[in-house]
Write a protein that holds these residues in place. Structure first.
Motif, PDB file in Angstrom:
ATOM      1  N   GLY A 161      12.735 -38.298 -16.371  1.00  0.00           N
ATOM      2  CA  GLY A 161      13.659 -38.004 -17.452  1.00  0.00           C
ATOM      3  C   GLY A 161      14.792 -37.115 -17.009  1.00  0.00           C
ATOM      4  N   THR A 162      15.209 -36.244 -17.916  1.00  0.00           N
ATOM      5  CA  THR A 162      16.355 -35.386 -17.642  1.00  0.00           C
ATOM      6  C   THR A 162      15.954 -34.004 -17.154  1.00  0.00           C
ATOM      7  OG1 THR A 162      16.427 -34.557 -19.914  1.00  0.00           O
ATOM      8  CG2 THR A 162      17.656 -36.574 -19.447  1.00  0.00           C
ATOM      9  N   THR A 163      14.666 -33.674 -17.207  1.00  0.00           N
ATOM     10  CA  THR A 163      14.221 -32.324 -16.862  1.00  0.00           C
ATOM     11  C   THR A 163      13.914 -32.215 -15.377  1.00  0.00           C
ATOM     12  OG1 THR A 163      13.296 -31.959 -19.061  1.00  0.00           O
ATOM     13  CG2 THR A 163      12.478 -30.557 -17.295  1.00  0.00           C
ATOM     14  N   GLY A 174      21.435 -35.607 -15.081  1.00  0.00           N
ATOM     15  CA  GLY A 174      21.917 -36.798 -15.766  1.00  0.00           C
ATOM     16  C   GLY A 174      22.597 -36.560 -17.096  1.00  0.00           C
ATOM     17  N   ASP A 175      23.410 -37.551 -17.486  1.00  0.00           N
ATOM     18  CA  ASP A 175      24.151 -37.450 -18.742  1.00  0.00           C
ATOM     19  C   ASP A 175      23.242 -37.442 -19.962  1.00  0.00           C
ATOM     20  OD1 ASP A 175      26.587 -37.251 -17.535  1.00  0.00           O
ATOM     21  OD2 ASP A 175      27.136 -39.369 -17.774  1.00  0.00           O
ATOM     22  N   GLY A 176      22.004 -37.920 -19.820  1.00  0.00           N
ATOM     23  CA  GLY A 176      21.091 -37.898 -20.951  1.00  0.00           C
ATOM     24  C   GLY A 176      20.731 -36.501 -21.406  1.00  0.00           C
ATOM     25  N   SER A 177      21.004 -35.490 -20.558  1.00  0.00           N
ATOM     26  CA  SER A 177      20.664 -34.109 -20.917  1.00  0.00           C
ATOM     27  C   SER A 177      21.674 -33.490 -21.887  1.00  0.00           C
ATOM     28  CB  SER A 177      20.577 -33.243 -19.654  1.00  0.00           C
ATOM     29  OG  SER A 177      21.807 -33.244 -18.955  1.00  0.00           O
ATOM     30  N   TRP A 178      22.816 -34.159 -22.104  1.00  0.00           N
ATOM     31  CA  TRP A 178      23.803 -33.592 -23.022  1.00  0.00           C
ATOM     32  C   TRP A 178      23.258 -33.468 -24.441  1.00  0.00           C
ATOM     33  CZ3 TRP A 178      27.806 -30.966 -21.557  1.00  0.00           C
ATOM     34  CH2 TRP A 178      28.454 -31.247 -20.348  1.00  0.00           C
ATOM     35  N   TRP A 205      21.762 -22.930 -18.608  1.00  0.00           N
ATOM     36  CA  TRP A 205      21.558 -24.380 -18.534  1.00  0.00           C
ATOM     37  C   TRP A 205      22.357 -24.909 -17.359  1.00  0.00           C
ATOM     38  CZ3 TRP A 205      24.335 -29.033 -19.297  1.00  0.00           C
ATOM     39  CH2 TRP A 205      23.595 -30.145 -19.702  1.00  0.00           C
ATOM     40  N   VAL A 206      21.666 -25.546 -16.402  1.00  0.00           N
ATOM     41  CA  VAL A 206      22.296 -25.971 -15.153  1.00  0.00           C
ATOM     42  C   VAL A 206      22.056 -27.459 -14.940  1.00  0.00           C
ATOM     43  CG1 VAL A 206      22.507 -25.510 -12.676  1.00  0.00           C
ATOM     44  CG2 VAL A 206      21.693 -23.703 -14.204  1.00  0.00           C
ATOM     45  N   ARG A 207      23.093 -28.171 -14.568  1.00  0.00           N
ATOM     46  CA  ARG A 207      22.952 -29.558 -14.165  1.00  0.00           C
ATOM     47  C   ARG A 207      22.858 -29.614 -12.645  1.00  0.00           C
ATOM     48  NH1 ARG A 207      25.358 -33.664 -17.325  1.00  0.00           N
ATOM     49  NH2 ARG A 207      25.391 -34.902 -15.419  1.00  0.00           N
ATOM     50  N   GLY A 208      21.647 -29.854 -12.136  1.00  0.00           N
ATOM     51  CA  GLY A 208      21.457 -29.909 -10.696  1.00  0.00           C
ATOM     52  C   GLY A 208      22.255 -31.013 -10.045  1.00  0.00           C
ATOM     53  N   ASP A 209      22.421 -32.147 -10.723  1.00  0.00           N
ATOM     54  CA  ASP A 209      23.185 -33.248 -10.139  1.00  0.00           C
ATOM     55  C   ASP A 209      24.672 -32.910 -10.066  1.00  0.00           C
ATOM     56  OD1 ASP A 209      23.010 -33.296 -12.963  1.00  0.00           O
ATOM     57  OD2 ASP A 209      23.622 -35.388 -13.047  1.00  0.00           O
ATOM     58  N   GLU A 258      20.228 -34.061  -5.378  1.00  0.00           N
ATOM     59  CA  GLU A 258      19.984 -33.278  -6.596  1.00  0.00           C
ATOM     60  C   GLU A 258      18.619 -32.609  -6.532  1.00  0.00           C
ATOM     61  OE1 GLU A 258      17.987 -32.540 -10.276  1.00  0.00           O
ATOM     62  OE2 GLU A 258      17.618 -34.327  -9.059  1.00  0.00           O
ATOM     63  N   ARG A 259      17.629 -33.300  -5.989  1.00  0.00           N
ATOM     64  CA  ARG A 259      16.288 -32.741  -5.892  1.00  0.00           C
ATOM     65  C   ARG A 259      16.265 -31.522  -4.970  1.00  0.00           C
ATOM     66  NH1 ARG A 259      11.225 -34.876  -6.927  1.00  0.00           N
ATOM     67  NH2 ARG A 259       9.501 -33.952  -5.760  1.00  0.00           N
TER      68      ARG A 259
END
Length: 361
Positions: free
Chosen positions: A3-5, A25-29, A147-151, A195-196
């Motif tokens: 998922g997004t987490t 990912g954009d799904g986390s928005w 809140w951080v977007r790793g990607d 990203e990982r």
């Protein structure tokens, strides 16, 4: 992890808890919009510093504006206004969102959205300490959410990522040397990370911070280690008198700290070599650039450090030196000069990383 987490952490800094959510990912928005709505804001103040990607800034601004009036403050061209006290101004709740790099994420924000690695492993996770002259603490000294977007971090320019990796190296050298070998193997001089892998770097730094700030929330005791080498890096940037790539001054700050510790008899040569190995594997500078007036730089550094309380130096990887019950070691002009003069353009050997690790058992 699906998922997004990517992962969640809660960093306890004294009485304050700082929730960290690393997403992908954009799904986390959708989650971010939901968590932002939970603030119940009557007004948003979106603080940025030019370090956020344009599409990211536009998305956050639109998300906030869909919930309440949103004012954008760019710290490059406008000062940060005072947060209205309860009952002042609009009479409602102003929620501050910090979006961008280290400068933006250092403000007293309710929500911090770091878009650089340097911000994500540093000021985004720190309490904002009020100035000494303040009569009372501000209404919030810790963010309600980071809140951080790793990607997004993995997609940033190489020079920016390489500079941010100095913060990761700092954490490993000063706080969690058990991660040394893994970090040495992961480092890429081209600063290309998945990203990982970036999420792994964030987890290491979050856990290192959590171990220290629980009983030292304002980083005046053991948590001084989180700023290892920073003051020297700041002085090098200010005094060297020449432009450099992002992160170069910070890298030299770590190397100078190691050389100072060696000159003072605190750190052995293997410990200093360990510093250079990580910095070199990161693709950062390991010596002063050609044409540097070494004597002038040494004199300027010595003069700047002489009146101060001292520096946090290491007696071993992950082991700050303690002098008279304090983690700040006084430094004189002679060891500073010797440390600066030793920072020549000398290459760093690579390979036998495991030999640098402390022997246990």
């Amino acid at each position: 992890m699906g998922g997004t987490t990517a992962f969640d952490r809660r960093i306890q800094a004294g009485p304050a808890g700082i929730p960290l959510a690393v997403r992908r990912g954009d799904g986390s928005w959708a989650e971010l919009a939901e968590r932002t709505a939970a603030f119940g804001a009557d007004r948003f103040l979106l603080v940025t510093d030019g370090a956020a990607p344009a599409d990211h800034l536009a998305r956050v601004r639109a998300m906030a504006a869909a919930q309440a009036p949103c004012t954008v403050i760019d710290l490059r061209s406008a000062p940060l206004p005072d947060r209205p006290a309860p009952g002042e101004g609009t009479g409602g709740r102003t929620v501050v969102i910090a979006l961008g790099g280290e400068r933006a994420c250092a403000v007293a924000a309710d929500l911090r959205l770091p878009t650089t690695l340097a911000a994500a492993v540093g000021p985004a996770l720190a309490l904002r300490c009020p100035p000494p002259e303040a009569r009372a603490l501000p209404d919030r000294t810790a963010p309600a959410l980071v809140w951080v977007r790793g990607d997004v971090l993995a997609d940033r320019p190489a020079a920016e990522t390489r500079a941010g990796m100095i913060g990761v190296i700092r954490h490993v050298l000063a706080v969690c040397p058990a991660q040394y070998e893994a970090l040495a193997e992961a480092l890429d001089p081209q600063a290309r990370y998945s990203e990982r892998t970036v999420a792994g770097f964030l987890a290491v730094c979050a856990d290192a911070r959590a171990a220290l700030v629980c009983f030292d929330p304002f980083e005046t005791g053991p948590a001084l280690a989180l700023g290892y080498g920073r003051r020297l890096g700041t002085l090098v940037r200010r005094l060297a008198g020449r432009p450099s790539a992002p992160g170069d001054a910070e890298a030299l700050g770590l190397l100078l700290a190691a050389r100072l510790a060696v000159r003072l008899g605190l750190l052995d040569s293997a410990g200093a070599w360990a510093h250079r190995e990580l910095v070199a594997r990161n693709g950062s500078v390991t010596g002063l650039p050609g044409g540097t007036d070494v004597a002038a730089l040494a004199d300027a550094l010595g003069a700047a450090l002489a009146p101060g309380p001292g520096l946090l130096l290491l007696a071993g990887l992950g082991r700050p030196s303690c002098v008279d019950g304090r983690l700040l070691t006084p430094v004189g002009a002679a060891p500073v000069r010797a440390a600066v003069e030793g920072l020549g353009p000398v290459g760093v050997p690579s390979g036998r990383v495991a030999e640098l690790l402390p022997v246990t058992g």
